[in-house]
Every structure is written in C-alpha cells, then in structure tokens.
Design a protein around this motif. Structure first.
Motif, PDB file in Angstrom:
ATOM      1  N   GLN A 132      -8.988   5.023   1.169  1.00  0.00           N
ATOM      2  CA  GLN A 132      -8.540   5.502  -0.130  1.00  0.00           C
ATOM      3  C   GLN A 132      -6.975   4.925  -0.074  1.00  0.00           C
ATOM      4  N   THR A 133      -6.391   4.176  -0.855  1.00  0.00           N
ATOM      5  CA  THR A 133      -5.206   3.411  -1.005  1.00  0.00           C
ATOM      6  C   THR A 133      -4.791   3.183  -2.366  1.00  0.00           C
ATOM      7  N   ILE A 134      -3.264   3.167  -2.567  1.00  0.00           N
ATOM      8  CA  ILE A 134      -2.755   2.745  -3.618  1.00  0.00           C
ATOM      9  C   ILE A 134      -2.142   1.322  -3.810  1.00  0.00           C
ATOM     10  N   PHE A 135      -2.575   0.580  -4.508  1.00  0.00           N
ATOM     11  CA  PHE A 135      -1.957  -0.767  -4.344  1.00  0.00           C
ATOM     12  C   PHE A 135      -0.733  -0.742  -5.563  1.00  0.00           C
ATOM     13  N   GLN A 136       0.495  -1.473  -5.345  1.00  0.00           N
ATOM     14  CA  GLN A 136       1.245  -1.774  -6.256  1.00  0.00           C
ATOM     15  C   GLN A 136       1.784  -3.101  -6.036  1.00  0.00           C
ATOM     16  N   ASN A 177       1.029  -1.302  -0.060  1.00  0.00           N
ATOM     17  CA  ASN A 177       0.000   0.004   0.019  1.00  0.00           C
ATOM     18  C   ASN A 177       0.962   1.217   0.095  1.00  0.00           C
ATOM     19  N   LEU A 178       0.863   1.855  -1.110  1.00  0.00           N
ATOM     20  CA  LEU A 178       1.958   3.091  -1.407  1.00  0.00           C
ATOM     21  C   LEU A 178       1.331   4.154  -0.467  1.00  0.00           C
ATOM     22  N   MET A 179      -0.045   4.385  -0.256  1.00  0.00           N
ATOM     23  CA  MET A 179      -0.433   5.309   0.793  1.00  0.00           C
ATOM     24  C   MET A 179      -1.788   4.559   1.310  1.00  0.00           C
ATOM     25  N   LEU A 180      -2.390   5.094   2.457  1.00  0.00           N
ATOM     26  CA  LEU A 180      -3.616   4.614   2.799  1.00  0.00           C
ATOM     27  C   LEU A 180      -4.330   5.443   3.675  1.00  0.00           C
ATOM     28  N   GLY A 240       2.502  14.067  -1.899  1.00  0.00           N
ATOM     29  CA  GLY A 240       2.377  14.713  -0.637  1.00  0.00           C
ATOM     30  C   GLY A 240       1.320  14.091   0.379  1.00  0.00           C
ATOM     31  N   ASN A 241       0.767  12.895  -0.404  1.00  0.00           N
ATOM     32  CA  ASN A 241      -0.432  12.183   0.197  1.00  0.00           C
ATOM     33  C   ASN A 241      -0.006  10.686   0.689  1.00  0.00           C
ATOM     34  N   SER A 242       1.540  10.609   0.628  1.00  0.00           N
ATOM     35  CA  SER A 242       1.871   9.277   0.907  1.00  0.00           C
ATOM     36  C   SER A 242       1.613   8.560   2.120  1.00  0.00           C
ATOM     37  N   ARG A 243       1.145   9.364   3.097  1.00  0.00           N
ATOM     38  CA  ARG A 243       1.172   8.850   4.659  1.00  0.00           C
ATOM     39  C   ARG A 243       0.093   7.511   4.626  1.00  0.00           C
ATOM     40  N   ASN A 244       0.445   6.917   5.555  1.00  0.00           N
ATOM     41  CA  ASN A 244      -0.513   5.440   6.005  1.00  0.00           C
ATOM     42  C   ASN A 244      -1.074   5.918   7.442  1.00  0.00           C
ATOM     43  N   ASP A 245      -2.501   6.130   7.281  1.00  0.00           N
ATOM     44  CA  ASP A 245      -3.095   6.439   8.746  1.00  0.00           C
ATOM     45  C   ASP A 245      -2.969   5.383   9.589  1.00  0.00           C
ATOM     46  N   CYS A 246      -2.644   4.194   9.414  1.00  0.00           N
ATOM     47  CA  CYS A 246      -2.442   3.062  10.327  1.00  0.00           C
ATOM     48  C   CYS A 246      -1.040   3.134  11.159  1.00  0.00           C
ATOM     49  N   LEU A 247      -0.296   4.010  10.683  1.00  0.00           N
ATOM     50  CA  LEU A 247       1.218   3.970  11.081  1.00  0.00           C
ATOM     51  C   LEU A 247       1.055   4.096  12.518  1.00  0.00           C
ATOM     52  N   PRO A 248       0.822   5.414  12.946  1.00  0.00           N
ATOM     53  CA  PRO A 248       0.997   5.889  14.258  1.00  0.00           C
ATOM     54  C   PRO A 248       0.530   4.756  15.226  1.00  0.00           C
ATOM     55  N   VAL A 249      -0.712   4.188  15.087  1.00  0.00           N
ATOM     56  CA  VAL A 249      -1.227   3.062  15.912  1.00  0.00           C
ATOM     57  C   VAL A 249      -0.470   1.742  15.964  1.00  0.00           C
ATOM     58  N   VAL A 250      -0.069   1.414  14.882  1.00  0.00           N
ATOM     59  CA  VAL A 250       0.991   0.182  14.624  1.00  0.00           C
ATOM     60  C   VAL A 250       2.223   0.607  15.299  1.00  0.00           C
ATOM     61  N   ALA A 251       2.894   1.671  15.032  1.00  0.00           N
ATOM     62  CA  ALA A 251       4.130   1.907  15.719  1.00  0.00           C
ATOM     63  C   ALA A 251       4.025   1.903  17.105  1.00  0.00           C
ATOM     64  N   ILE A 302      -9.663  12.493  -0.939  1.00  0.00           N
ATOM     65  CA  ILE A 302      -8.875  13.056  -2.063  1.00  0.00           C
ATOM     66  C   ILE A 302      -9.587  12.820  -3.243  1.00  0.00           C
ATOM     67  N   LYS A 303      -9.968  14.169  -4.004  1.00  0.00           N
ATOM     68  CA  LYS A 303     -10.891  14.131  -5.069  1.00  0.00           C
ATOM     69  C   LYS A 303     -10.309  14.355  -6.405  1.00  0.00           C
ATOM     70  N   VAL A 304      -8.917  14.783  -6.455  1.00  0.00           N
ATOM     71  CA  VAL A 304      -8.117  15.209  -7.611  1.00  0.00           C
ATOM     72  C   VAL A 304      -7.343  13.649  -8.091  1.00  0.00           C
ATOM     73  N   ARG A 305      -7.388  13.394  -9.368  1.00  0.00           N
ATOM     74  CA  ARG A 305      -6.575  12.354  -9.887  1.00  0.00           C
ATOM     75  C   ARG A 305      -5.558  12.915 -11.062  1.00  0.00           C
TER      76      ARG A 305
END
Ligand SMILES: C[C@](O)(CO)[C@H](O)COP(=O)(O)OP(=O)(O)OC[C@H]1O[C@@H](n2ccc(N)nc2=O)[C@H](O)[C@@H]1O
Ligand SMILES: Nc1ncnc2c1ncn2[C@@H]1O[C@H](COP(=O)(O)OP(=O)(O)OP(=O)(O)O)[C@@H](O)[C@H]1O
Length: 283
Positions: A32-36, A15-18, A202-213, A194-197
């Motif tokens: 909203q997430t990007i999968f690669q 997940n490149l961002m989440l 600048g949107n690469s954060r993962n909202d789960c990170l603070p809780v997991v860390a 995010i509404k723009v494509r």
C-alpha cells in the motif's frame, strides 16, 4: 515535409508512505503506497519516422539500447497497435537511476503517451496503463497522471489529493537494487492493511527504510542530516531521501546547507503530473 515532433516532460514520483502487506506466490510483494509527482524530471523528444524503425539516440551508461524502458515501451506499443510508423527519440536525463523516484517507469509512460499522440492511435488510459504494467509496477500511475493511493504491486490506483509542499530531495550517490531490498530476510512484510480512506495520519512510514538504512551508510547519513530540519523519508527502495517544506524559500535554505556535502534538488510536489498538464495544453 517536416516529421511530426514533440517534446514531453517525464516527471519523478515520491512514495509518501509505503507499507508491505505480504508476499505473493510469484515472489512479488503486496504494497500500500501513496504516489505523488514532482515538478522535476527528464525531457523526451520524439520525431516520427515512416519506416517503422525505433531508435533512441541518447546513450545510457550501463543500459543497452534494446533494454531501455523507452525502447521497450515503444516496441510493445508498435507491436500491439500494429502501427507501421517508427520513431526517433532523444532524452535529456536528469533523474538519477536506482533512486526510487521512478525515472525508468516515468520514461516508459511518457513514451507510451507521446507515441499514442504522435501515431494517432486513440488508445484510452486503461489500455495504456495495462500495457505499462507489463513494463513495470510503477508505470500505470505515470500513465494516469494523478497522485494515487496504490495497492496490489502498485497497479490498483485510487486518486488522492495530498498537500503539495516543496520538497528537498537528497540523492545519495549509491544505486539501490529494488530486488535486493525485497529479498532481505529482515524486511517487514506483515503490515496490517489500511482499510480507512483517506489514509489516516500517522501512517507515513516506509517499511523499506530500516533495511535500506542498515545496508547503505550514505542513505543513513542523508536521513540523519535532513532529519535535523524536517521529517526525513525514503522514497520507494531508495536511495533518495526527501522532506517537505511549506515554501520554496525554506526548502532552498536547507538545501543550501546540506548540498555543500550532498547532492540534491528542490521541487514542488504535484497531484497532476506535468506530463498530463503539457498534453492537456496540446488539445
Ligand atoms: C518500490 C516501488 O518503487 C514503489 O513505488 C516499486 O514497487 C518498485 O517497482 P519497480 O522498480 O518497477 O520494480 P521491478 O523492477 O518491477 O522489481 C524489481 C524486483 O523487486 C521485487 N519486487 C518489486 C516490486 C514489488 N511490489 N515486490 C517485489 O518483490 C521483485 O523481486 C522484482 O523482481
Ligand atoms: N529509461 C530508463 N531510465 C532509467 N533507468 C532505466 C531506463 N531503462 C532501463 N532502466 C533500468 O532500470 C533501472 C531502474 O531505473 P529507475 O530509474 O526506474 O529506478 P528507480 O528510480 O529506483 O525506480 P523505482 O522507484 O521504480 O524503483 C535502472 O538501474 C536501469 O538499469
């Protein structure tokens, strides 16, 4: 006659961002997430049998035969297609479980596509992805096989073409429960959509990170160590942590330094899944 037999890759995803936008009435979270994909994963071998039996020969620690997503995927496809054939299955498992790199979902998708081919069902991608979604939110993207911007719980997919760097993926030796992270009261659940494509930089954060860390010191440690060399990110709900590099040589160099104390691997990012590249080569 030799039974039809096929070996297929089952790649990992990142997940490149989440971003987490909110919680639905059924408790699931809108994302909203990007999968690669990664050119790295398990290998599954299938051999058709004519008696209708579905048998996974490889044992998984902690996952009973009938709960394995491979077996569940095969059974559902058999039931819904009315196919009278069965299958013997073996897997070479290298993807860590509970690592946020989608191993179980990928295995399910490889099984659906492999059996669709071997049983000659002729199902299209829409139908396979819809069945896949009943097995897990990440299964549809593996069925479709293209890097994607995903919305909903991950099932509304728009193909995207992010850069394809080399990644160093660190694998902290802890399994993170997705349910536990999504039920943490401190989780950010109100990121603005995010509404723009394409998704602006600048949107690469993962909202789960603070809780997991906060909950997992081993993940925190991996993020800190990798962060000395490149932007260190969390995939899914972890535990895996990754960073991109412009070349394999650079990823290998950092890997050599960090894997003295941590487990990890180097793999190329890919916008077309290696499963789909292999299936294409069979046609
Ligand atoms: C976080 C991601 O890895 C991003 O790719 C996926 O959305 C997780 O998908 P997954 O592993 O298939 O997750 P599941 O096994 O379906 O969900 C486990 C549990 O996590 C919670 N969950 C999961 C996904 C989601 N969008 N919202 C949730 O609240 C639910 O409580 C669910 O019961
Ligand atoms: N074939 C399978 N491979 C891996 N895990 C499986 C499989 N079948 C069932 N499971 C179960 O599913 C759980 C999650 O596995 P998975 O490897 O997909 O986690 P993950 O990488 O964290 O996935 P995600 O990124 O989708 O959260 C495992 O802990 C295991 O109990």
């Amino acid at each position: 006659m030799t039974a039809a037999r096929l070996t297929l890759p089952s790649p990992a995803k990142l997940n490149l961002m989440l971003h987490i936008l909110g919680r639905r009435p059924d408790g699931y979270h809108e994302l909203q997430t990007i999968f690669q994909f990664l050119d790295y994963g398990d290998e599954i071998t299938f051999a058709v049998r004519d008696d209708g039996v579905i048998h996974l020969h490889t044992e998984f620690q902690g996952v009973p035969h009938d709960s394995n997503l491979i077996v569940k995927a095969a059974r559902k496809l058999q039931e819904q297609s009315g196919c009278s054939l069965g299958i013997d299955i073996w897997i070479e498992k290298i993807l860590p479980m509970g690592g946020g790199i989608g191993g179980g979902s990928s295995n399910a998708a490889t099984t659906l596509l492999g059996l669709n081919h071997l049983w000659q069902l002729g199902w299209d991608a829409d139908r396979l992805a819809a069945l896949g979604l009943t097995l897990g939110a990440d299964v549809p993207v593996f069925v479709r096989g293209h890097a994607a911007f995903a919305e909903g719980v991950g099932e509304k997919l728009t193909p995207v073409e992010p850069e394809e760097p080399w990644y160093l993926v660190l694998v902290p030796q802890v399994s993170v429960s997705t349910a536990e992270i999504f039920s943490d009261p401190l989780l950010t659940r109100n990121s603005p959509p995010i509404k723009v494509r394409p998704v602006p930089k600048g949107n690469s954060r993962n909202d789960c990170l603070p809780v997991v860390a906060r909950r997992y010191p081993d993940v925190r440690n991996a993020l800190n160590l990798l962060g000395k060399f490149t932007e260190a990110k969390l995939t899914g709900t972890g535990s895996c942590v990754f960073g991109g590099f412009p070349s394999k040589a650079e990823a290998d160099k950092v890997s050599a330094l960090l894997t003295e104390t941590l487990t990890g691997f180097v793999a190329k990012g890919s916008n077309v899944s290696m499963l789909h590249r292999k299936l294409q080569s069979l046609l």
